[in-house]
Design a protein around this motif. Structure first.
Motif, PDB file in Angstrom:
ATOM      1  N   PHE A  12       0.838  -1.199   0.000  1.00 40.89           N
ATOM      2  CA  PHE A  12       0.000   0.000   0.000  1.00 40.89           C
ATOM      3  C   PHE A  12       0.876   1.253   0.000  1.00 40.89           C
ATOM      4  O   PHE A  12       0.640   2.186  -0.777  1.00 40.89           O
ATOM      5  N   ILE A  13       1.898   1.270   0.828  1.00 44.22           N
ATOM      6  CA  ILE A  13       2.809   2.420   0.902  1.00 44.22           C
ATOM      7  C   ILE A  13       3.502   2.640  -0.438  1.00 44.22           C
ATOM      8  O   ILE A  13       3.629   3.773  -0.907  1.00 44.22           O
ATOM      9  N   ASP A  17       3.140   5.987  -3.573  1.00 45.61           N
ATOM     10  CA  ASP A  17       4.181   6.757  -4.248  1.00 45.61           C
ATOM     11  C   ASP A  17       3.684   7.299  -5.590  1.00 45.61           C
ATOM     12  O   ASP A  17       4.177   8.313  -6.073  1.00 45.61           O
ATOM     13  N   LYS A  18       2.680   6.646  -6.159  1.00 46.79           N
ATOM     14  CA  LYS A  18       2.107   7.099  -7.429  1.00 46.79           C
ATOM     15  C   LYS A  18       1.432   8.455  -7.301  1.00 46.79           C
ATOM     16  O   LYS A  18       1.167   9.115  -8.304  1.00 46.79           O
ATOM     17  N   MET A  19       1.143   8.888  -6.055  1.00 45.69           N
ATOM     18  CA  MET A  19       0.542  10.208  -5.840  1.00 45.69           C
ATOM     19  C   MET A  19       1.436  11.301  -6.422  1.00 45.69           C
ATOM     20  O   MET A  19       0.959  12.355  -6.818  1.00 45.69           O
ATOM     21  N   LYS A  20       2.723  11.032  -6.482  1.00 42.28           N
ATOM     22  CA  LYS A  20       3.687  12.006  -6.996  1.00 42.28           C
ATOM     23  C   LYS A  20       3.579  12.191  -8.507  1.00 42.28           C
ATOM     24  O   LYS A  20       4.157  13.119  -9.059  1.00 42.28           O
ATOM     25  N   ASP A  37      -0.384  15.412  -6.574  1.00 40.39           N
ATOM     26  CA  ASP A  37      -1.258  15.096  -5.448  1.00 40.39           C
ATOM     27  C   ASP A  37      -0.501  14.972  -4.127  1.00 40.39           C
ATOM     28  O   ASP A  37      -1.018  15.353  -3.076  1.00 40.39           O
ATOM     29  N   ALA A  38       0.701  14.435  -4.160  1.00 38.67           N
ATOM     30  CA  ALA A  38       1.480  14.296  -2.928  1.00 38.67           C
ATOM     31  C   ALA A  38       1.838  15.671  -2.366  1.00 38.67           C
ATOM     32  O   ALA A  38       1.724  15.915  -1.155  1.00 38.67           O
ATOM     33  N   GLU A  75      -7.608   9.356  -6.243  1.00 39.88           N
ATOM     34  CA  GLU A  75      -7.078   9.876  -7.502  1.00 39.88           C
ATOM     35  C   GLU A  75      -5.960   9.006  -8.062  1.00 39.88           C
ATOM     36  O   GLU A  75      -5.566   9.167  -9.214  1.00 39.88           O
ATOM     37  N   LEU A  76      -5.475   8.045  -7.258  1.00 41.53           N
ATOM     38  CA  LEU A  76      -4.511   7.073  -7.772  1.00 41.53           C
ATOM     39  C   LEU A  76      -5.088   6.361  -8.995  1.00 41.53           C
ATOM     40  O   LEU A  76      -4.369   6.044  -9.936  1.00 41.53           O
TER      41      LEU A  76
END
Length: 110
Positions: A12-13, A17-20, A37-38, A75-76
């Motif tokens: 999950f963590i 990272d895809k939020m970036k 998003d991050a 939003e991922l």
């Protein structure tokens, strides 16, 4: 059991990272690029912490920050839907509910 849960939590963590990579419509101050998003989640969390001193009533900062850090996780998979994009907003709720099932489904039930 603990190892299985830990592995799910690490997956999950890593997924977070895809939020970036999810760009928003908001440009960065004094820069010629958009925030991701991050950055958005971090910035509004810090803003909430600092600005809570100005609230008219007591604020549970921990609860607020938790909410701010997870509010855009959908939003991922659903992407960021610009508020003025009429076409994309037509199915936003359905896309975000499906994305929530997917992203939160990665975690243990408890």
């Amino acid at each position: 059991m603990l190892n299985e849960r830990l592995l799910k939590d690490i997956d999950f963590i890593v997924e977070l990272d895809k939020m970036k990579t999810i760009l928003r419509q908001t440009s960065l101050i004094n820069e010629d690029r958009y925030e991701d998003d991050a950055q958005h989640s971090w910035h509004i969390s810090v803003m909430a912490l600092i600005l809570s001193d100005y609230a008219n009533e007591e604020i549970d900062n921990f609860k607020v920050i938790k909410m701010l850090l997870i509010h855009d996780l959908v939003e991922l998979y659903a992407g960021d839907t610009f508020c003025y994009d009429k076409e994309a907003n037509k199915d936003k709720k359905e896309r975000e509910l499906a994305a929530a099932d997917r992203v939160f489904g990665m975690l243990s039930q408890d």
